[in-house]
Design a protein around this motif. Structure first.
Motif, PDB file in Angstrom:
ATOM      1  N   ASN A 248       0.802  -1.214   0.000  1.00  0.00           N
ATOM      2  CA  ASN A 248       0.000   0.000   0.000  1.00  0.00           C
ATOM      3  C   ASN A 248       0.843   1.276   0.000  1.00  0.00           C
ATOM      4  OD1 ASN A 248      -2.380   1.243  -0.099  1.00  0.00           O
ATOM      5  ND2 ASN A 248      -3.031   0.787   1.968  1.00  0.00           N
ATOM      6  N   SER A 249       2.116   1.183  -0.400  1.00  0.00           N
ATOM      7  CA  SER A 249       2.929   2.387  -0.435  1.00  0.00           C
ATOM      8  C   SER A 249       3.362   2.674  -1.856  1.00  0.00           C
ATOM      9  CB  SER A 249       4.178   2.225   0.427  1.00  0.00           C
ATOM     10  OG  SER A 249       3.824   1.989   1.736  1.00  0.00           O
ATOM     11  N   ALA A 250       3.521   3.964  -2.135  1.00  0.00           N
ATOM     12  CA  ALA A 250       3.968   4.338  -3.463  1.00  0.00           C
ATOM     13  C   ALA A 250       5.392   3.837  -3.682  1.00  0.00           C
ATOM     14  CB  ALA A 250       3.891   5.843  -3.613  1.00  0.00           C
ATOM     15  N   TYR A 251       6.284   4.167  -2.771  1.00  0.00           N
ATOM     16  CA  TYR A 251       7.655   3.682  -2.840  1.00  0.00           C
ATOM     17  C   TYR A 251       8.036   3.109  -1.477  1.00  0.00           C
ATOM     18  CZ  TYR A 251       7.783   5.975  -7.285  1.00  0.00           C
ATOM     19  OH  TYR A 251       7.494   6.334  -8.561  1.00  0.00           O
ATOM     20  N   PRO A 252       7.801   1.819  -1.263  1.00  0.00           N
ATOM     21  CA  PRO A 252       7.965   1.227   0.072  1.00  0.00           C
ATOM     22  C   PRO A 252       9.344   1.474   0.675  1.00  0.00           C
ATOM     23  CG  PRO A 252       7.034  -0.374  -1.442  1.00  0.00           C
ATOM     24  CD  PRO A 252       7.410   0.812  -2.249  1.00  0.00           C
ATOM     25  N   THR A 253      10.383   1.364  -0.150  1.00  0.00           N
ATOM     26  CA  THR A 253      11.728   1.519   0.406  1.00  0.00           C
ATOM     27  C   THR A 253      11.916   2.909   1.012  1.00  0.00           C
ATOM     28  OG1 THR A 253      12.462   0.017  -1.305  1.00  0.00           O
ATOM     29  CG2 THR A 253      14.155   1.151  -0.093  1.00  0.00           C
ATOM     30  N   MET A 254      11.267   3.915   0.430  1.00  0.00           N
ATOM     31  CA  MET A 254      11.379   5.245   1.008  1.00  0.00           C
ATOM     32  C   MET A 254      10.719   5.300   2.379  1.00  0.00           C
ATOM     33  SD  MET A 254      13.201   6.947  -0.863  1.00  0.00           S
ATOM     34  CE  MET A 254      12.991   8.335   0.223  1.00  0.00           C
ATOM     35  N   LYS A 255       9.601   4.608   2.514  1.00  0.00           N
ATOM     36  CA  LYS A 255       8.937   4.552   3.823  1.00  0.00           C
ATOM     37  C   LYS A 255       9.853   3.914   4.832  1.00  0.00           C
ATOM     38  CE  LYS A 255       4.443   5.413   4.674  1.00  0.00           C
ATOM     39  NZ  LYS A 255       3.701   5.978   3.608  1.00  0.00           N
ATOM     40  N   MET A 256      10.570   2.869   4.375  1.00  0.00           N
ATOM     41  CA  MET A 256      11.481   2.161   5.258  1.00  0.00           C
ATOM     42  C   MET A 256      12.627   3.073   5.697  1.00  0.00           C
ATOM     43  SD  MET A 256      13.610  -1.221   4.300  1.00  0.00           S
ATOM     44  CE  MET A 256      14.886  -0.527   3.288  1.00  0.00           C
ATOM     45  N   ILE A 257      13.178   3.828   4.743  1.00  0.00           N
ATOM     46  CA  ILE A 257      14.299   4.710   5.068  1.00  0.00           C
ATOM     47  C   ILE A 257      13.869   5.736   6.123  1.00  0.00           C
ATOM     48  CG2 ILE A 257      15.829   6.479   4.115  1.00  0.00           C
ATOM     49  CD1 ILE A 257      16.594   3.724   3.186  1.00  0.00           C
TER      50      ILE A 257
END
Lengths: 369, 394
Positions: A248-257
Motif C-alpha cells: 500500500n505504499s507508493a515507494y515502500p523503500t522510502m517509507k522504510m528509510i
C-alpha cells in the motif's frame, strides 16, 4: 565498428549493477508474494542468470564484434532485421518513458514537492543528453565513481536500520504460506523481465568491451551482486514496514528509510536515499538512450549516433508527460503491461536468434560431413 | 563560445534552488497533533513551536508552544483550514506525537489514521496516543516545566516510562498500522491524560509554579478490536500485557508479606517467551517468563544472607507474577476478547494450515485458549544493604 571506444570488465560490471538496481530497489518488487517476496527475487534472479548466460551468452559468443542490430540483420536478413531493430527501438523508448516517470514521481514525492513535471523532466533529460553525448566510456567511468557511493549508501542504510530497533523478524514467517505457486507467479511475469531480463540492451554494448573473454562471467557476477542487494532491501522492507504497507505504499523503500533513527542522531536520511536511488535509475536511463541512438545509427547507417540524442530525449519527454498522466497509470503499466510487452523482446526474439545460430551450426557440420 | 552562452542560459535553472522552496521563516514546525471528533466533524489541533521561545536562551516569558484548533468536515479538511489561523505554512515532518480522542477511537480510528499516514512529510515513527478522560486538544494545551512544551514532554515521558516502570510502551504509527491490518493480532495504544485544572494548565504560570495546577500523565493501554477502541486497561493488567509482549525493561513487583508490609522486586531484566504446540486439537501455549531483579524494599523479617531464604522469596515473587499474568490472560480472554498479544500470529507462523481453519472464528477459539505459565525469578542482588532494617536490638 568501434571508434577506439573501450570499456573494461569492471566498468561493465558497474554499469550493469546500476542498471539492475534502477527503480527496482525502491519499488520493492515481488510484493505480490507477500512475505515470500525475497524468495521470488531469488528464483527470478536464477532464471535471469540462466537467461543471460545461455541465451544472451550464446548470441554474444558467436557475434562478439557486432551490435544486436547487425546480429538481427545477419540472421533474419537485412530488411526483416532492420524492422525488428526498429521495433526494439520503440520498445526501449517506452521503457525509458517509464523510468523517467518513476524518477519524476519519486522526486516530487520526497524531494521537490510541487515542482512542475516539465522542469524535472527537462533538467533530467538535459543531463542525460550531455552524458550520452560524451559516449559510453565516459558513462562507464562516471558509473565507477558512483558505484562506491551507492554500495556505501546501501551498506549504511542496512546498518542504520538494524540499529534503529524497528525490525520485527516475525514478519518473515510463515515461509511459503500458500506454497510455491504464488511465489513463482510473482516472480515469473515480473522478474524474468524486470531487473534481470532488461539486460537485453547490453547486447548492444558488449561490442565496446576491450576484451571479449569473460564478459558473460562478469555479467553473471553483476546479476548476482544486484540480487543480493535487492534481496536484502526486500527482506528489510518486510521486517520493518510489513507486508501491508509494502502493498500500500507508493515507494515502500522510502517509507522504510524514514524509519531510520539511530539514537535520535542519525535520522531523516530520505533526501540522501532519493539521490542514491535516482543515481541508479539515471544510469539505466542513460544506457537506454545510448542504446536507442546507437541502434538508430546502425539501422540508418549514419556516421554519428549523437545526431539522434536530442530527438530521442524530446520524444521520451513528451510521451512521459502526455501518455502517463498519473501515478496509478504508471504503476499499472509497470506492473501489468510492461512484463508482457517485454517478453518477446527479452526472451522470444533472442531465443529465436539462438535457435538459428544452433541450427546453422548443425547444418554447417552436416554439409561438411 | 557556444558552450559559454549555453552555461549562461542554464544558470537560472541551476542557481535558483528548489522550485517551491519553503524558507525557514515561512515555515512553522508542528511538534504534535491532536484529533478530536465532534458532532459535525473533526477538530484538528496543532502544537506549533514559537521559534523565539524554543531556543535555549529563551526569556521564558511567553509560552514556547502555541496551540491552534480548527474544525472541518474531516481530518484533512480541518488540517488545511488551520491556514486561516496560522501565518506560516505548517510543516509536519517534525511531528513527534499524535493524540487521538477517545470518542474518535471508539467510533473507528481509520478516518483519522489514513489522512496522517498518507502525508509525505510525516514520519511513520511518530507516536500515537489516546486521550483519556479529556479532549485530545486539552493535552497539548498544558504548559509544562522541565521540558519546554507538552509535545517534548510527552515524547520524553514515554521513553522514561518505558525504561523505568513499563506500564505502557510507545507505539509508533507504523507498528500500529501493522497490527491494525494483520488478521492475527489486535492493536493497542498507550493513553494520555491530564490531572488537575485544565483551565489553569494552559497558562504560562503553570510552568512556573512549584506545584503545577495541571500535569500530563501516561495512562495504561487502550485495547482495540479491528479499528475500534473497546476498553481501557488498568495499571495491573497493562503491566501484565507488557510482560506478555516481552516489552518490560524495568518495573516493580510487589509481594505483600504482612498487613501493609511489602517485599518489592526491582525487575532489571525480563524476558518472556511464548511457544505454541499445535499438535493437539486445540493449540496449547506455553508462556515462560525469565525475570532477574534486585530487591527494592523489604519490610518483613527475612534472613537474606541465606540462599534458602532468598529462594523462598524468589518463589513468592514467582507466584505473584504468575498470578498477574494469569489474571491478565483471563481478562483479555473473557472481558475484552482482544488478541493484543498476537497469539494468533504465533499459530500462524507455526502452522499456517491450522491458522486458516481457526481464522474464521478466532474470537471463539481465543476465548477458550489453553495456556501454561512458567515464571522464573532470580534475585541477583539484595541492593546496597542485605537484611531488612529492624529495631530488634533496641
Amino acid at each position: 565498428m568501434t571508434e577506439k571506444i573501450n570499456i573494461s570488465k569492471f566498468q561493465l560490471y558497474v554499469i550493469m549493477f546500476h542498471y539492475m538496481l534502477g527503480p527496482a530497489s525502491v519499488l520493492c518488487i515481488g510484493g505480490e508474494a507477500n512475505q515470500d517476496a525475497w524468495i521470488a527475487i531469488i528464483i527470478a534472479s536464477i532464471i535471469g542468470i540462466i537467461n543471460f548466460s545461455l541465451i544472451y551468452g550464446t548470441i554474444y559468443k558467436y557475434n562478439n564484434e557486432l551490435s544486436f542490430v547487425k546480429v538481427l540483420e545477419k540472421y533474419f536478413g537485412v530488411i526483416i532485421g532492420k524492422i525488428i531493430s526498429s521495433i526494439y527501438v520503440i520498445y526501449f523508448l517506452l521503457t525509458s518513458v517509464l523510468i523517467i516517470r518513476h524518477i519524476y514521481e519519486m522526486v516530487t514525492m520526497y524531494l521537490l514537492v510541487g515542482t512542475p513535471i516539465i522542469v524535472i523532466i527537462f533538467l533530467n533529460l538535459l543531463m542525460i543528453i550531455y552524458a550520452v553525448n560524451k559516449g559510453i566510456e565516459t558513462i562507464a567511468r562516471a558509473g565507477e565513481i558512483y558505484f562506491f557511493a551507492t554500495i556505501g549508501a546501501y551498506i549504511s542504510f542496512i546498518l542504520f536500520l538494524t540499529l534503529s530497533d524497528v525490525i520485527d523478524i516475525n514478519n518473515l514467517f510463515p515461509v511459503l504460506e500458500n506454497g510455491l505457486k504464488p511465489v513463482i507467479k510473482a516472480s515469473l511475469p515480473l522478474f524474468i523481465i524486470y531487473p534481470f531480463g532488461e539486460l537485453v540492451s547490453f547486447l548492444y554494448i558488449f561490442q565496446y568491451l576491450n576484451k571479449t573473454k569473460g564478459t558473460i562471467k562478469t555479467g553473471t557476477f553483476a546479476i548476482f551482486s544486484a540480487t543480493i542487494i535487492i534481496t536484502i532491501i526486500t527482506i528489510l522492507n518486510i521486517v520493518t514496514i510489513g507486508v501491508y504497507l509494502i502493498h500500500n505504499s507508493a515507494y515502500p523503500t522510502m517509507k522504510m528509510i524514514r524509519l531510520i533513527n539511530v539514537e535520535n542522531i542519525i535520522q531523516r536520511l530520505d533526501s540522501l536515499a532519493v539521490l542514491i536511488f535516482l543515481t541508479s535509475s539515471f544510469f539505466k536511463l542513460i544506457i537506454f538512450i545510448f542504446v536507442i541512438c546507437n541502434s538508430i545509427r546502425d539501422i540508418t547507417g549514419v556516421k554519428k549516433y549523437q545526431y539522434f540524442i536530442i530527438p530521442a530525449a524530446i520524444i521520451i519527454g513528451i510521451i512521459s508527460i502526455l501518455l502517463i498522466t498519473s501515478y496509478t497509470k504508471l504503476i499499472y503499466v509497470t506492473k501489468f503491461v510492461e512484463p508482457y510487452v517485454s517478453l518477446p523482446f527479452e526472451l522470444i526474439i533472442p531465443l529465436i536468434v539462438v535457435i538459428i545460430i544452433v541450427l546453422r551450426k548443425f547444418l554447417h557440420k552436416f554439409k561438411e560431413t | 563560445m557556444k558552450i559559454k552562452y549555453f552555461c549562461i542560459f542554464l544558470l537560472p535553472f541551476l542557481l535558483t534552488g528548489c522550485w517551491s522552496a519553503n524558507e525557514l521563516n515561512e515555515l512553522t514546525l508542528i511538534t504534535s497533533m491532536a484529533i478530536d471528533k465532534e458532532e459535525d466533524g473533526y477538530l484538528v489541533t496543532l502544537a506549533i513551536t514559537v521559534p523565539s521561545e524554543a531556543t535555549i536562551n529563551a526569556p521564558g516569558r511567553s509560552a514556547s508552544t502555541v496551540v491552534s484548533s480548527t474544525r472541518g468536515i474531516n481530518a484533512c479538511d480541518a488540517f488545511r483550514r488551520t491556514s486561516s489561523k496560522i501565518s506560516r505554512t505548517p510543516n509536519l515532518s517534525h511531528i513527534q506525537n499524535i493524540i487521538i480522542s477517545e470518542e474518535l477511537a471508539k467510533e473507528g480510528i481509520l478516518p483519522a489514521i489514513d489522512c496522517i499516514i498518507r502525508d509525505d512529510q510525516l514520519r511513520p515513527t511518530s507516536f500515537l496516543f489516546i486521550a483519556k478522560g479529556v479532549k485530545a486538544k486539552d493535552v497539548l494545551a498544558i504548559n509544562t516545566s522541565i521540558e519546554h512544551s507538552a509535545s517534548s514532554k510527552i515524547s520524553q515521558m514515554i521513553k522514561n516510562a518505558e525504561v523505568n516502570y513499563s506500564i505502557v510502551n510507545a507505539v509508533s504509527l507504523v507498528e500500529f498500522i501493522n497490527s491494525l491490518t494483520t488478521p492475527d493480532k489486535e492493536a493497542y495504544l498507550p493513553g494520555i491524560g491530564v490531572y488537575g485544572d485544565l483551565e489553569k494548565g494552559n497558562t504560562v504560570d503553570n510552568s512556573q509554579d512549584v506545584a503545577p495546577s495541571a500535569i500530563i500523565y501516561l495512562a495504561p493501554y487502550a485495547l482495540f478490536k479491528k479499528d475500534k477502541m473497546i476498553a481501557w486497561l488498568d495499571d495491573y493488567t497493562s503491566k501484565g500485557v507488557n510482560f506478555l509482549l516481552n516489552d518490560v525493561k524495568s518495573t516493580m513487583i510487589n509481594y505483600q508479606c504482612d498487613n501493609d508490609r511489602y517485599f518489592v522486586l526491582n525487575v532489571r531484566k525480563a524476558k518472556t517467551k511464548i511457544k505454541v504446540n499445535t499438535k493437539g486439537k486445540v493449540p496449547k501455549f506455553t508462556i515462560s517468563a525469565d525475570i532477574k531483579g534486585t530487591i527494592c524494599q523489604a519490610d518483613c523479617r527475612l534472613d537474606l544472607t541465606k540462599t534458602s531464604k532468598v529462594k523462598e522469596l524468589e518463589n513468592k515473587f514467582q507466584r505473584v507474577i504468575k498470578q498477574q499474568l494469569q489474571k491478565t490472560m483471563a481478562n483479555l480472554q473473557t472481558n475484552y476478547t482482544s488478541d493484543v498479544l498476537g497469539l494468533g500470529g504465533y499459530i500462524h507462523r507455526k502452522d499456517h494450515k491450522l491458522w486458516k481453519n481457526l481464522n474464521k472464528d478466532w474470537e471463539e477459539v481465543f476465548k477458550n485458549l489453553q495456556y501454561e505459565i512458567e515464571v522464573k525469578v532470580t534475585i541477583v542482588q539484595p541492593g546496597a544493604i542485605i537484611n531488612p532494617i529492624t529495631n530488634d536490638d533496641k
